[in-house]
Design an enzyme around this catalytic site. Structure first.
Site, mmCIF file in Angstrom:
data_model
loop_
_atom_site.group_PDB
_atom_site.id
_atom_site.type_symbol
_atom_site.label_atom_id
_atom_site.label_comp_id
_atom_site.label_asym_id
_atom_site.label_seq_id
_atom_site.Cartn_x
_atom_site.Cartn_y
_atom_site.Cartn_z
ATOM 1 N N CYS A 265 -25.951 6.857 -11.813
ATOM 2 C CA CYS A 265 -26.807 7.848 -11.147
ATOM 3 C C CYS A 265 -26.175 9.235 -11.138
ATOM 4 O O CYS A 265 -26.865 10.247 -11.082
ATOM 5 C CB CYS A 265 -27.148 7.398 -9.736
ATOM 6 S SG CYS A 265 -25.715 6.951 -8.731
ATOM 7 N N HIS B 253 -24.510 6.626 -4.031
ATOM 8 C CA HIS B 253 -25.653 6.889 -4.913
ATOM 9 C C HIS B 253 -25.992 8.377 -4.939
ATOM 10 O O HIS B 253 -25.931 9.053 -3.920
ATOM 11 C CB HIS B 253 -26.864 6.087 -4.426
ATOM 12 C CG HIS B 253 -28.040 6.136 -5.349
ATOM 13 N ND1 HIS B 253 -27.980 5.704 -6.654
ATOM 14 C CD2 HIS B 253 -29.316 6.569 -5.161
ATOM 15 C CE1 HIS B 253 -29.166 5.859 -7.228
ATOM 16 N NE2 HIS B 253 -29.984 6.395 -6.338
#
Length: 808
Positions: A324, A764
């Site tokens: 990510c 994330h």
């Protein structure tokens, strides 16, 4: 078959194990084997090319990278591969659930049917349905089908962390043999937990591990046992396989380790490795799962699901497993007009003209591929098979009477791009989470190198838009002499003051006071007094330093530093930073003035050719991210051979009390003109790369014998020819400062990259991007949704990177 080119198949051979086989996706675009036309895999070199055509003949506006590959290489034969998903069998509600005896994986053959047909591009793309019956061709096609795809090869290689043995596993001393309770009856020696159990390989004590993601409980009794006994090596029960692999952890090293004699050591406690079955996830698997399940809100303040959006510039990127950081950074870059204009219009033309035989190994090809994939809108469509949201997702909390759960995109898989970037970087080649700021810096560096190799004007390439100059001014308070230095930069790092409010959140986290971006910029710009040894006064004195902008970039990236060191690991602090989300940032007052009339320069400034070396950009970013001042980071890297952040950090802790630690680096006249004499071995190594001996000597002379910098110097000085000779140092013409000094310097926020998790190396990343017509859009891997204003303002305070565009 009536194909005159078919006999050449007799000379072709199946792919070798180590050979890249691009059977899943085109190397020039994101068309895949799942599309109606499938992918043509070259039987000669195993390149993958799309066939968006009718019977092999170009349809108007269609793609034809398979045909272009034939025209560039002369490789006539290919096999077209199409993959079709099998219908899933309906499960009876009364059927009992499967018991977890082992952790398995559904095979590709169980999920899909494959249709394979040989094609001859020498015959204009003619399909040869009967060719696969030829034993030689069948063997090659089978080899392609059974081989690990290039994407899978990269993924497996990245997952194979270099876990090694240590002195503690190699010199393990065990107590006399004793048996532990059988599986199902074993529990922690200090509590009743029966999962997440760690066996001490020294004495056989069973202790529970620390609490982990996914509901895996733990009270840390295994760690307690180590603290009490100093037995360093433990193995996690449930991860032991018949092959002798397992999750082994060394508390002394604080690392996962390898035990070459694991079977022998386990036998001491009655465990037969040959009959073990893996029933629990390893630490690496749990880490991956944790990062994939960190979920940003996909509902608005009323609990309604945010609306998925589709179209040009609205294509998601699938998470490859901790990728990510890459996806968020790439989305932010391709939202900028300079990247769009550089790579999208010329995507098809580049595919035809690029001289590189393997597009998967060409950075320019992969950047064009990303531009086409993200910006064309061709792949921005709802997924035909939707993946359920993570258990932690707020989409699971939507009431039954609400709108149905949204359908997101499948997302493009940037596997080739990631593998190519990782080839020259040990961290980005792994599947571990990385720092988005470090990735941005490294990608820009690679793009510059690629342009230098091709002798492209750097001012015309996208990385140029981030470049600007910072002015460092120093004035001795005793003699009033001044010194100016201008450094090139591409990211503004700002220190964010940490002030606790005295309050705690419901989950026991500290609440911090909000800080404005202007306060941080003022702190960066304000004067600071330091102890200084003046070269004119020849004595210790006080000096005043100040940092200003020497120029302003077209695109301003701001990296707020909000960390504290916990057990030598930087931990992120959620200090709210107030930025102009939809307003304007004005930087006029931070522009430096340069040398003013009447100012007297200190001697060092008059020395010709004295310049700072090029510092390790990744190490500088890591050290500054930990809160160390820039000058200290530079000194540490100079003292440790410009190697890595960890070595430099050790030097910093050893020299924290040095009285001159904060003094600007004094440069002597010999810095650039002298150094160790180039060795024959160094000259030979550079000659092997294609450079002449004269060029090698010149580069080594200019970089004080540093091989890595010498290679960089050669690529950045293509004008250095065979007549280049080592001369006495001659002042080089002043290099123009990148950026602009034109005022007003006004900026508007274009994108922000946010991060959720305790450290930039876990958790994330997502990106919010302001689109001209839609407003703010959230890019969360493959999920692309219209963001609500409240979430943008909330996340904007805690973003990790801010990307501002210069207002026209």
């Amino acid at each position: 078959m009536a194909c005159t080119h078919f006999p050449i198949a007799a000379r072709l051979i199946p792919p070798k194990i180590s050979q890249a086989v691009h059977r899943e996706e085109c190397t020039e675009c994101f068309d895949s084997q799942d599309m109606p036309q499938g992918i043509d895999v070259c039987l000669h070199c195993f390149n993958g090319g799309c066939v968006d055509e009718q019977d092999g003949h170009g349809a108007e506006g269609g793609r034809h990278h398979a045909r272009i590959h034939f025209e560039k290489t002369g490789h006539q034969l290919a096999v077209n591969i199409r993959r079709v998903r099998k219908p899933r069998p309906q499960t009876d509600n009364d059927e009992p659930p499967l018991k977890r005896l082992a952790i398995g994986e559904e095979r590709e053959e169980d999920q899909y049917d494959f249709i394979r047909t040989v094609r001859c591009w020498g015959c204009g793309g003619k399909l040869l349905p009967d060719a696969i019956s030829n034993l030689r061709v069948a063997a090659i096609v089978d080899g392609i089908s059974e081989s690990m795809s290039s994407a899978r090869q990269s993924e497996v290689k990245a997952w194979e962390e270099e876990i090694t043995a240590c002195e503690h596993t190699l010199t393990l001393h065990q107590t006399p043999p004793s048996a532990i309770p059988p599986s199902g009856l074993a529990h922690c020696s200090k509590c009743d937990l029966t999962e997440n159990l760690w066996l001490c390989l020294a004495c056989g004590s069973l202790g529970c591990g620390r609490k982990q993601h996914g509901g895996v409980g733990g009270n840390g009794h295994g760690l307690e046992h180590y603290l009490e006994t100093k037995h360093p090596v433990s193995v996690k029960l449930g991860t032991i396989t018949p092959e002798g692999s397992a999750d082994i952890f060394c508390y002394d090293c604080d690392e996962s380790r390898l035990d070459p004699e694991l079977a022998f050591h386990l036998a001491n406690f009655g465990i037969n490795v040959a009959i073990q079955t893996k029933t629990q996830k390893t630490l690496t698997e749990l880490q991956i799962e944790q990062n994939l399940h960190f979920d940003f809100s996909l509902t608005d303040e009323r609990g309604r699901a945010l609306e998925p959006v589709f179209g040009k510039g609205l294509t998601g990127l699938a998470n490859l497993g901790n990728s990510c950081y890459l996806a968020s950074t790439v989305q932010a870059l391709f939202a900028l007009p300079q990247f769009q204009n550089r790579y999208l219009p010329s995507a098809e033309l580049h595919a035809m003209l690029c001289p590189v035989k393997d597009p998967s190994q060409c950075l320019d090809c992969q950047m064009h591929k990303l531009a086409d994939g993200l910006l064309s809108g061709r792949y921005s469509k709802p997924a035909s098979h939707q993946t359920p949201p993570p258990v932690s997702s707020d989409l699971n909390t939507i009431s039954d009477d609400a709108m149905p759960a949204p359908t997101f995109q499948a997302g493009l898989k940037p596997s080739m791009f990631k593998a190519l970037i990782g080839k020259s970087h040990p961290e980005f080649s792994t599947m571990r989470q990385q720092d988005a700021s470090e990735f941005l810096t490294y990608l820009l560096q690679l793009l510059r190198r690629d342009g230098q190799r091709k002798s492209v004007d750097a001012s015309m390439e996208p990385p140029h838009i981030f470049e600007f100059g910072t002015e460092q001014r120093l004035q001795c308070k005793k003699c009033n002499g001044v010194r100016y230095r201008v450094d090139e930069n591409e990211i503004v790092g700002i220190n964010v003051p940490v002030r606790e409010t005295g309050k705690m959140t419901e989950d026991a986290k500290i609440v911090y006071e909000s800080v404005t971006l202007e306060e941080c910029l003022e702190a960066l710009h304000e004067e600071e007094e330091i102890d200084y040894r003046c070269p004119r006064c020849k004595t210790e004195a006080q000096a005043v330093t100040q940092t200003s902008f020497a120029s302003f970039p077209d695109v301003l990236v701001i990296s707020p530093k909000k960390f504290q060191l916990v057990n030598w690991v930087p931990q992120k602090l959620d200090v709210p930073l107030i930025v102009p989300i939809d307003g304007t940032l004005v930087l006029d007052k931070y522009l430096g003035t340069g040398q003013q009339e009447g100012e007297d320069l200190l001697p060092e400034d008059a020395l010709e050719g004295a310049t700072l070396p090029e510092f390790n950009a990744t190490a500088m970013s890591q050290l500054e991210g930990m809160g160390f001042p820039t000058v200290r980071c530079q000194k540490a890297l100079l003292a440790t051979g410009n190697s890595d952040a960890e070595t430099a950090m050790q030097w910093l802790f050893e020299h924290m009390e040095d009285p001159d630690i904060d003094e600007l680096i004094a440069l002597g006249s010999a810095t650039a003109s002298t150094g160790p004499e180039a060795s024959p071995e160094q000259i030979s190594m550079l000659s092997d790369m294609g450079f002449t001996q004269a060029q090698a000597k010149k580069a080594l002379h200019e970089t004080a014998g540093n091989m890595e910098r010498a290679v960089e110097w050669l690529f950045s000085h293509p004008e250095a020819d065979d007549d280049a000779v080592v001369e006495e140092h001659v002042p080089a013409p002043a290099k123009p400062i990148p950026g602009s000094t034109v005022l007003p310097a006004k900026y508007t926020l274009k994108a922000l990259i946010s991060h959720k998790g305790p450290s930039v190396h876990s958790g994330h990343y997502v990106a919010h991007i302001k689109e001209p017509e839609l407003g703010w859009v959230l890019f969360n891997d493959e999920k692309v949704v219209k963001a609500d204003q409240e979430s943008v303002e909330s996340l904007g305070k805690l973003a990790y990177l801010y990307v501002f565009e210069k207002a026209l």
